[in-house]
Design an enzyme around this catalytic site. Sequence first.
Site, PDB file in Angstrom:
ATOM      1  N   GLU A 336      -4.234  37.586  18.424  1.00 62.48           N
ATOM      2  CA  GLU A 336      -4.862  37.790  17.375  1.00 62.48           C
ATOM      3  C   GLU A 336      -3.520  38.905  15.965  1.00 62.48           C
ATOM      4  O   GLU A 336      -3.624  40.373  15.904  1.00 62.48           O
ATOM      5  CB  GLU A 336      -6.137  37.655  16.898  1.00 62.48           C
ATOM      6  CG  GLU A 336      -6.560  37.459  17.280  1.00 62.48           C
ATOM      7  CD  GLU A 336      -8.247  37.786  17.420  1.00 62.48           C
ATOM      8  OE1 GLU A 336      -9.456  36.653  16.945  1.00 62.48           O
ATOM      9  OE2 GLU A 336      -8.396  38.567  17.449  1.00 62.48           O
ATOM     10  N   CYS A 337      -2.980  38.125  15.076  1.00 63.33           N
ATOM     11  CA  CYS A 337      -2.719  39.122  14.156  1.00 63.33           C
ATOM     12  C   CYS A 337      -1.693  40.672  14.230  1.00 63.33           C
ATOM     13  O   CYS A 337      -0.908  40.172  14.945  1.00 63.33           O
ATOM     14  CB  CYS A 337      -4.012  40.058  13.079  1.00 63.33           C
ATOM     15  SG  CYS A 337      -3.043  40.317  11.403  1.00 63.33           S
ATOM     16  N   GLY A 338      -2.528  41.688  14.829  1.00 61.02           N
ATOM     17  CA  GLY A 338      -1.953  42.485  15.327  1.00 61.02           C
ATOM     18  C   GLY A 338      -0.947  42.977  16.569  1.00 61.02           C
ATOM     19  O   GLY A 338       0.108  42.857  17.083  1.00 61.02           O
ATOM     20  N   MET A 341       1.920  40.386  16.972  1.00 61.73           N
ATOM     21  CA  MET A 341       3.030  41.066  16.443  1.00 61.73           C
ATOM     22  C   MET A 341       3.278  41.546  17.833  1.00 61.73           C
ATOM     23  O   MET A 341       4.355  42.115  18.179  1.00 61.73           O
ATOM     24  CB  MET A 341       2.497  41.830  15.404  1.00 61.73           C
ATOM     25  CG  MET A 341       2.631  41.502  13.774  1.00 61.73           C
ATOM     26  SD  MET A 341       1.209  42.318  13.471  1.00 61.73           S
ATOM     27  CE  MET A 341       3.367  43.655  12.403  1.00 61.73           C
ATOM     28  N   ALA A 433      -1.334  33.648  17.090  1.00 64.25           N
ATOM     29  CA  ALA A 433      -1.129  33.574  16.173  1.00 64.25           C
ATOM     30  C   ALA A 433      -1.793  34.604  14.921  1.00 64.25           C
ATOM     31  O   ALA A 433      -2.440  34.931  15.551  1.00 64.25           O
ATOM     32  CB  ALA A 433      -2.139  31.955  15.178  1.00 64.25           C
TER      33      ALA A 433
END
Length: 465
Positions: A336-338, A341, A433
Amino acid sequence: MKFPRIMLAGLHSGCGKTTVTCALMKALKDRGMDVAPFKCGPDYIDPMFHRFVTGNISANLDSIFADQKTLTWILTSHGEKRDIGVMEGVMGYYDGQGVTTAGSAWDVAVKTKTPVILIARPSGTALSLAAMLKGYLTFKQPSMIAGVILNGIREGMYSFYRGMIEEQLDIPVLGFLPEEREVTLHSRHLGLVTAQELSDLSKKIERMGEMASATLDMDRILSIAKEAAELQTDPPERIRQILSDRRSGEGLRLAVARDPAFSFYYEDNLALLAALGVNCIPFSPMADEKLPEDIHGLYIGGGYPEIYAKQLSKNRSMRACIRKAVSEDNIPTIAECGGYMYLGRTLKDREGQQWAMCGSLPCDSEMTSKLGPFGYVEVELEKDCVLGKAGNRFIAHEFHYSRMRGEGNDLHMAKGNGKTWTGGHTSENLYGAYPHLYFYGAPELAAAFVGRMAEWKERKERSDR
């Protein structure tokens, strides 16, 4: 169930909700009380401070993700063995989704029948403060407001403000906290600096507790908490059905990234997985050389990978280990998110320096000065994946100052204002995502993930024979 509890809510963001909440929690703990902490809304950082102070997990109470029965069940299940519950509000008291009260602290207070103490920072006001408080008392009914705490004032001004408010309004002022720089909790672009980053946090919390014990009317606050109405304790049907198969995750080991770079988790997500029998094993992408042994799934939450990009990039052995697990072994993964990335090829930090990441996904992230898509989103799965079947929909939450080059289109996102877009990378064993998941709002996601882990474990055991 009779459960003493209060909510501390603010007139607005920046009035010191977290400072006052932590100070009160510490003062209650110093009295020998076992405190159940809660945070309204989709926040990951404030609950870390709550846990540091109380020693107990802080649960999110979010009325966008969860209906009234789910909220009540979360509240009572976390509070049934505790002496008192202390909730921290979100934003200003009535601030919800868009220009509505949906998801606001007031919405949670009404749905959980919790008395509220408003936190006001009087700086720059005199009689106008009474006018503002009157507006809060009358704007919605029931207001649930049972008292006021004044934050950031000198002792000499307290009697002035208290006398004025109690003369003008039928509401008690329950004390104050003075402005003291030594206890200030500092912020950055995604919120407060996290608890684990503050080396002097123990000292700050001790001082907060001392201040609260000296300047708050603790006895009256406890009296208000004890007046909270009784609550039903039955879990909602969707969660009851998932929990009926409590052994579905038995024998499964899930590696969960937990260090300064990755610390944004809804603790109840992990609690639901644990309730299904999953053993959550923490590891550090920054410091550990490899993933934990004999795992059957991987969960990398959000956080600050941009701040720790150098350490993450330098840990080549961990990056290689994760790349193999995700890209070659196809281990069931939530990023998720971080975490999303981190699974990409590169990350460009705020200084423009580009760092190599895991390379499990064909995308590159870079930090921006502008907040990306922010708030609650309805997510629809465009194809079958680790979270379930194509067409399944659920509510999630986004909050990031970065963008992704090479963004996928495996998820369809929609906001309440009509804006839509696609993004994310998913597969039979992957969810990567920006949106953060919340399992108590969509427990079928947790069940699907645990099912994938079990299937993967069975296939691996067959291949190893």
